[in-house]
Design an enzyme around this catalytic site. Structure first.
Site, PDB file in Angstrom:
ATOM      1  CG  LEU A  91      -0.164   1.894  -8.216  1.00 42.95           C
ATOM      2  CD1 LEU A  91      -0.034   1.979  -6.705  1.00 42.95           C
ATOM      3  CD2 LEU A  91      -1.298   2.784  -8.694  1.00 42.95           C
ATOM      4  NE  ARG A 105       4.427  -5.181   5.209  1.00 42.68           N
ATOM      5  CZ  ARG A 105       4.012  -4.783   4.018  1.00 42.68           C
ATOM      6  NH1 ARG A 105       4.793  -4.939   2.956  1.00 42.68           N
ATOM      7  NH2 ARG A 105       2.828  -4.225   3.873  1.00 42.68           N
ATOM      8  NE  ARG A 109       7.051  -2.876   0.128  1.00 42.49           N
ATOM      9  CZ  ARG A 109       5.777  -2.918   0.545  1.00 42.49           C
ATOM     10  NH1 ARG A 109       5.206  -1.849   1.073  1.00 42.49           N
ATOM     11  NH2 ARG A 109       5.084  -4.034   0.445  1.00 42.49           N
ATOM     12  CG  LEU A 154       0.229   1.045  -2.707  1.00 41.37           C
ATOM     13  CD1 LEU A 154      -1.218   1.228  -2.255  1.00 41.37           C
ATOM     14  CD2 LEU A 154       0.284   0.248  -3.988  1.00 41.37           C
TER      15      LEU A 154
END
Length: 647
Positions: A54, A341, A446, A452
């Site tokens: 990306l 997370r 993160r 993305l």
């Protein structure tokens, strides 16, 4: 070889490119102050872009559209196979389509807090600001985002936030976004503005007169070494999670490009900041070469639990509701299953360490969709997550519509990477690092659906004006292919390959990689201690010495030779692993994904030590001795550090 048992402290480092003033105006101001290159003059400038995910695909397409000649590289057979394709759950953007209180300021706040206050405010605010432009760009490219009944783009929630800001295309968001970038890149390839070299791997960086001027690359089919020269080099090569051997990354994802740049003078920042993803299919045996990610989006509707009693081995559907512990909902009622997370991962490990884990070896927890299916109906759940459920069933032979999924944390993303300034330029002039290859935007953890966002933000919107500025300030000077520095870089790469082939021992590269990965997982994984890190720092040099005695690489360097590719990458992994452990040892605090067991609150949460470690650690490679630590102090004017709470 250099031993990483110690380090020296160098001069502090600062980001001199970041504007001051109100944070909402800094990016607009930087873009306006950036010098421009006349469109007619761009055709005479060449930019190398390494990577076609990306970040790289977006950068290559955009720079070529502006008129630059782009020379682009990927080791896959097509840019479509970049690892970005594996991202499933979605992409964040502060559009506030749900009218649920979201804003650029809130995305900025959530990201700084989610990173446990170890990221730069200026970079994070720019990321939040640019996020709203990304969605418009991708919709214009035809990316098939999910839509509500009325036709508006749909969103869902991800960990660490209390709004729905994640745009998605079922469980294929990365694939669809990559196809959007790929078609833009393909247009420029067809127009002759991008020269694509597929199945080609960067082996070294060419630095001449202190500036990045090209790369040394190997054709993976023929084995031929070539040098490619340019006015600037952009690394968009992803992260280094595969140093752990078992991770959610594609097997060929590696760290050679950024590590070779580090050895040439680019500082490497925060290498110990690696992310453990809580929603992965558990390891099933020693035969595995990688792990499989199950999207974090599943935590929108799936409930995570383990049996209340240790040693309960009954099938999940036989465990009564009263005997289940929905531990995230119990421990963090405000966020429940959508905690960040790092917190979800540590909680899962703690439950398994207590003997309440499920599945083989007790290394798993349940992700249960029974309530969601009862509430929404199977058809709705299938419409949202059907391809993920199918993938899980194919891998495990278990039907997640009937029995809960089993998940366990695994190595996923890396927040560390090459140190870059606000312009995304490394400490080597002319060398830029974008996406996961740099360290800049996520701090110590993160948030989901932000990878993305950063990759496309860097490639489409941030790099083009800042690279313009560099090229406008730098005189175009031709460089001969036989320049001594160019020849020296090529010769060094050739000598390294020859040395690997010459060992002719009795162990495969994979056997060494697996042993290194297990060592890192045990001592620099979800929980780290000074004792374990020192043990790893003693063992890694021993393992590396054994590697150079016993390595076996069949074949030659003049053909397709995947064993040679693996061995060459492993040379860099040994050095990177040492720096990761040293960075984790020196940072005697817990923050985000870096959890030092000596630094935790009474209830087991990460305990930061802001006065001592409120900085980014930028490491300088020292070929003659231990690495040099340069501290970049972090300043918080808008989001003041507090103990993170998701209760």
């Amino acid at each position: 070889m250099t031993s990483y048992q110690d380090y020296t402290v160098g001069a502090p480092i600062a980001d001199t490119r970041a504007p001051d003033g109100p944070i909402e105006e800094r990016w607009d101001r930087r873009r306006f102050e950036a010098k421009l290159v006349n469109p007619a003059n761009r055709r005479g400038r060449t930019v190398i872009v390494v990577g076609t995910g990306l970040a790289g695909g977006a950068a290559g397409a955009t720079l070529a559209e502006q008129g630059y000649h782009v020379v682009q590289f990927c080791f896959q057979d097509s840019p479509r196979r970049a690892h970005s394709i594996a991202a499933q759950g979605g992409i964040n953007a502060a559009k506030n389509y749900r009218n649920d209180g979201d804003s650029i300021r809130r995305l900025f706040y959530d990201t700084v807090k989610g990173g446990d206050f170890r990221a730069r405010e200026s970079n994070v605010h720019r990321l939040a600001q640019v996020s709203v432009e990304i969605i418009d760009q991708c919709v214009a490219q035809g990316v098939p985002f999910a839509r509500e009944y009325g036709g508006l783009l749909d969103t869902r929630s991800f960990g660490g936030v209390q709004v729905s800001r994640t745009f998605y295309a079922r469980g294929q968001t990365g694939q669809q976004l990559l196809l959007g970038a790929y078609q833009a890149l393909s247009r420029q390839i067809a127009a002759g503005n991008v020269e694509l070299h597929a199945r080609t791997e960067m082996l070294d960086l060419v630095v001449v007169d202190g500036r990045a001027r090209g790369i040394v690359a190997r054709d993976l089919v023929t084995g031929r070494l070539e040098t490619h020269l340019a006015d600037a080099v952009v690394l968009a090569t992803g992260g280094y999670g595969n140093v752990f051997y078992l991770s959610t990354n594609a097997k060929n994802s590696n760290a050679t490009a950024i590590w070779r740049a580090h050895r040439r003078g680019a500082y490497f920042a925060n290498p110990c900041f690696t992310q453990i993803h809580p929603t992965c299919i558990p390891r099933s045996g020693d035969h595995q070469s990688k792990l499989t990610l199950m999207s974090e989006s599943l935590r929108n509707d799936g409930r995570i639990w383990v049996p209340r009693a240790a040693g309960d081995t009954r099938p999940p559907n036989e465990v009564p509701e009263a005997e289940r512990d929905y531990y995230l909902e119990r421990m963090y009622p405000a966020f429940g299953n959508l905690v960040p997370r790092d917190i979800a991962s540590r909680a899962a490990k703690a439950a398994c360490d207590e003997g309440r884990g499920v599945g083989p070896g007790g290394q798993g927890v349940y992700l249960d969709f029974a309530d969601a299916i009862a509430r929404l109906g199977r058809d709705t759940v299938e419409a949202r997550y059907g391809n993920l459920f199918e993938m899980y069933q194919r891998i495990t032979a278990e039907d997640p519509y009937r029995v809960p999924m089993r998940i366990y944390p695994a190595i996923h993303y890396t927040m560390g990477g090459l140190w870059v300034d606000y312009d995304l330029q490394t400490t080597i002039p002319g060398l830029f690092a974008i996406g996961e290859a740099n360290f800049s935007d996520h701090g110590a953890n993160r948030l989901g659906a932000s990878a993305l966002m950063q990759g496309l933000a860097d490639g489409y919107f941030v790099l083009p004006p800042t690279l313009n500025d560099y090229l406008a300030r730098t005189k175009a000077e031709p460089l001969a292919p036989d320049h001594p520095e160019v020849e020296a870089a090529r010769a060094e790469a050739a000598d390294r390959l020859a040395a690997l082939l010459a060992v002719d021992g009795d162990r495969t590269p994979d056997s060494f990689h697996r042993e290194l990965g297990e060592l890192l997982w045990d001592d620099c994984g979800m929980a780290r201690s000074a004792t374990g890190l020192r043990k790893a720092l003693e063992r890694i040099p021993e393992l590396r010495a054994e590697f150079w005695r016993r390595l076996k690489v069949p074949g030659t360097g003049e053909e397709l030779n995947q064993s040679l590719e693996k061995a060459n990458r492993l040379v860099d992994y040994f050095e990177l692993a040492e720096l990761m452990c040293l960075d984790a040892l020196h940072r005697a605090e817990s923050c985000g994904g870096h959890f030092r067991i000596e630094s935790q609150t009474p209830d087991g949460e990460a305990a930061r030590r802001d006065e001592e470690f409120g900085y980014s650690a930028a490491w300088e490679f020292n070929p003659d001795g231990p690495p040099v630590l340069h501290r970049e102090e972090l300043v918080f004017d808008y989001v003041h550090p507090t103990q993170r709470s998701y209760a």
